[in-house]
Motif scaffolding. Sequence first.
Motif, short mmCIF file in Angstrom:
data_model
loop_
_atom_site.label_atom_id
_atom_site.label_comp_id
_atom_site.label_asym_id
_atom_site.label_seq_id
_atom_site.Cartn_x
_atom_site.Cartn_y
_atom_site.Cartn_z
N ASP A 111 -16.12 -15.24 -3.73
CA ASP A 111 -16.64 -15.86 -4.81
C ASP A 111 -16.34 -17.44 -4.70
OD1 ASP A 111 -15.57 -13.14 -6.94
OD2 ASP A 111 -17.29 -13.40 -5.51
N ARG A 112 -15.46 -17.94 -4.04
CA ARG A 112 -15.15 -19.38 -3.71
C ARG A 112 -16.28 -20.08 -3.09
NH1 ARG A 112 -11.94 -20.02 -0.33
NH2 ARG A 112 -11.60 -18.20 0.58
N PHE A 113 -16.99 -19.08 -2.63
CA PHE A 113 -18.35 -19.99 -1.67
C PHE A 113 -19.64 -19.64 -2.64
CE2 PHE A 113 -16.49 -19.13 2.80
CZ PHE A 113 -15.44 -19.75 2.42
N SER A 114 -20.46 -20.79 -2.34
CA SER A 114 -21.70 -20.49 -2.96
C SER A 114 -22.53 -21.22 -2.08
CB SER A 114 -21.73 -21.23 -4.28
OG SER A 114 -21.56 -22.54 -4.22
N ALA A 115 -23.82 -20.92 -2.15
CA ALA A 115 -24.71 -21.60 -1.02
C ALA A 115 -26.09 -21.55 -1.99
CB ALA A 115 -24.85 -20.81 0.05
N GLN A 116 -27.05 -22.36 -1.37
CA GLN A 116 -28.39 -22.48 -2.04
C GLN A 116 -29.49 -22.95 -0.77
OE1 GLN A 116 -26.98 -26.03 -4.92
NE2 GLN A 116 -29.13 -25.53 -4.97
N GLN A 117 -30.72 -22.91 -1.17
CA GLN A 117 -31.60 -23.45 -0.33
C GLN A 117 -32.51 -24.43 -0.97
OE1 GLN A 117 -34.67 -20.64 1.61
NE2 GLN A 117 -34.78 -21.79 3.21
N ASP A 176 -36.94 -28.47 0.58
CA ASP A 176 -37.28 -28.72 1.97
C ASP A 176 -36.56 -27.90 3.11
OD1 ASP A 176 -34.65 -31.40 2.79
OD2 ASP A 176 -34.44 -29.37 1.82
N TYR A 177 -36.25 -26.72 2.23
CA TYR A 177 -35.61 -25.51 3.17
C TYR A 177 -34.31 -25.77 3.79
CZ TYR A 177 -40.31 -23.60 2.31
OH TYR A 177 -41.23 -23.11 1.91
N HIS A 178 -33.76 -26.83 3.65
CA HIS A 178 -32.51 -27.05 4.18
C HIS A 178 -31.37 -26.12 3.29
CE1 HIS A 178 -30.99 -30.10 1.42
NE2 HIS A 178 -29.88 -29.80 1.78
N SER A 179 -30.15 -25.80 3.90
CA SER A 179 -29.50 -25.07 3.07
C SER A 179 -28.01 -25.49 2.96
CB SER A 179 -29.30 -23.57 3.52
OG SER A 179 -28.39 -22.69 2.84
N GLU A 180 -27.36 -25.28 1.85
CA GLU A 180 -25.86 -25.90 2.30
C GLU A 180 -24.84 -24.84 1.60
OE1 GLU A 180 -25.57 -29.32 -0.44
OE2 GLU A 180 -27.00 -30.49 0.96
N LEU A 181 -23.87 -24.61 2.28
CA LEU A 181 -22.75 -23.92 1.91
C LEU A 181 -21.60 -24.58 1.42
CD1 LEU A 181 -21.62 -20.73 2.27
CD2 LEU A 181 -20.84 -21.51 4.44
N ASN A 182 -21.14 -24.14 -0.01
CA ASN A 182 -20.21 -25.14 -0.71
C ASN A 182 -18.97 -24.13 -0.71
OD1 ASN A 182 -22.04 -27.50 -1.48
ND2 ASN A 182 -23.02 -25.82 -2.48
N MET A 183 -17.92 -24.62 -0.26
CA MET A 183 -16.77 -23.76 -0.12
C MET A 183 -15.64 -24.41 -0.94
SD MET A 183 -17.16 -23.70 3.97
CE MET A 183 -16.06 -22.40 4.38
N SER A 184 -15.07 -23.91 -1.91
CA SER A 184 -14.07 -24.48 -2.83
C SER A 184 -12.89 -23.63 -2.62
CB SER A 184 -14.62 -24.32 -4.38
OG SER A 184 -14.64 -23.10 -4.45
N SER A 185 -11.72 -24.50 -3.09
CA SER A 185 -10.15 -23.93 -2.97
C SER A 185 -10.11 -23.14 -1.76
CB SER A 185 -10.17 -22.63 -3.93
OG SER A 185 -10.36 -23.27 -5.42
N HIS A 245 -17.85 -30.76 13.10
CA HIS A 245 -16.31 -30.53 12.82
C HIS A 245 -15.94 -30.85 11.65
CE1 HIS A 245 -15.79 -29.34 17.30
NE2 HIS A 245 -16.80 -30.46 17.38
N LEU A 246 -15.06 -30.08 10.83
CA LEU A 246 -14.48 -30.58 9.73
C LEU A 246 -13.12 -30.05 9.43
CD1 LEU A 246 -15.71 -31.77 7.00
CD2 LEU A 246 -16.38 -29.59 6.25
N ILE A 247 -12.33 -31.00 9.04
CA ILE A 247 -10.98 -30.62 8.81
C ILE A 247 -10.43 -30.95 7.27
CG2 ILE A 247 -8.49 -31.21 9.60
CD1 ILE A 247 -9.56 -32.16 12.13
N LYS A 248 -10.13 -30.01 6.65
CA LYS A 248 -9.68 -30.03 5.25
C LYS A 248 -8.47 -29.64 4.95
CE LYS A 248 -13.63 -31.36 3.33
NZ LYS A 248 -13.87 -32.64 2.30
N GLU A 249 -7.80 -29.89 3.85
CA GLU A 249 -6.25 -29.40 3.48
C GLU A 249 -6.73 -28.26 2.53
OE1 GLU A 249 -3.34 -30.67 4.16
OE2 GLU A 249 -3.76 -32.39 5.20
N LYS A 250 -5.70 -27.43 2.29
CA LYS A 250 -5.79 -26.06 1.50
C LYS A 250 -6.07 -26.79 0.02
CE LYS A 250 -2.28 -23.32 1.22
NZ LYS A 250 -0.90 -22.82 1.20
N ARG A 251 -6.99 -25.82 -0.66
CA ARG A 251 -7.27 -26.07 -2.07
C ARG A 251 -8.50 -27.26 -2.10
NH1 ARG A 251 -2.09 -24.81 -2.17
NH2 ARG A 251 -1.32 -26.90 -2.10
N GLU A 252 -8.77 -27.78 -0.86
CA GLU A 252 -9.88 -28.56 -1.06
C GLU A 252 -11.44 -28.09 -0.80
OE1 GLU A 252 -8.68 -33.01 0.77
OE2 GLU A 252 -9.12 -31.58 2.25
N THR A 253 -12.42 -28.96 -1.11
CA THR A 253 -13.72 -28.30 -1.15
C THR A 253 -14.13 -28.89 0.11
OG1 THR A 253 -14.76 -30.11 -2.16
CG2 THR A 253 -13.96 -28.00 -3.50
#
Lengths: 114, 115
Positions: free
Chosen positions: A62-68, A71-80, A10-18
């Motif tokens: 476009d605000r989202f990016s991801a990579q693997q 070690d094959y784990h992946s991360e989804l980065n979400m900005s703004s 679970h993750l709670i964020k404010e608008k415009r955060e990452t």
Amino acid sequence: AAGVIQSPRHLIKEKRETATLKCYPIPRHDTVYWYQQGPGQDPQFLISFYEKMQSDKGSIPDRFSAQQFSDYHSELNMSSLELGDSALYFCASSPSSSSTDTQYFGPGTRLTVL
Amino acid sequence: AQSVTQLDSQVPVFEEAPVELRCNYSSSVSVYLFWYVQYPNQGLQLLLKYLSGSTLVESINGFEAEFNKSQTSFHLRKPSVHISDTAEYFCAVRKPSSNTGKLIFGQGTTLQVKP
């Protein structure tokens, strides 16, 4: 048997955060998929990786990016972050990129944007 | 492009009654077909899949689905449901022999099993 691990749950964020969502695939699975499931919606494909390379891209902002990683784990980065980004984000892994392989889903990360 | 339509958003049924969850797909090419189940606050679990061969596929917990090419359908059935079958069910398709295995889901059907 080991399953797909997603963190945080679970993750709670404010608008415009990452936000950064992490996915750890089943051991020896080299393919990872990300899906977004809005409230009461069906899961929508965002992006996939095979052997650390992006293999397909869906309706990912476009605000989202991801990579693997190596070690094959992946991360989804979400900005703004926007209110509409509030959703359940699933990661799935499979043994290869073959379309006959079953995708095994993680429990999801529930992102709430306030 | 492929698309999936699940004709019923909610299906209420009494325990031990039979149930059918309907799924139709649209595609200009052949597809692989899947049913996933999502229990409350959990991820998606594969229930069964059709890749080729026999058009009737079965799961270990009593569900079955039949691929009907002429009607482009892949309906899910169970002859006698249990309370524990209460969940969201998603039908999905996938293109064979592509370098991407993305699943395209239908809108989901909520199966509500009543005592």
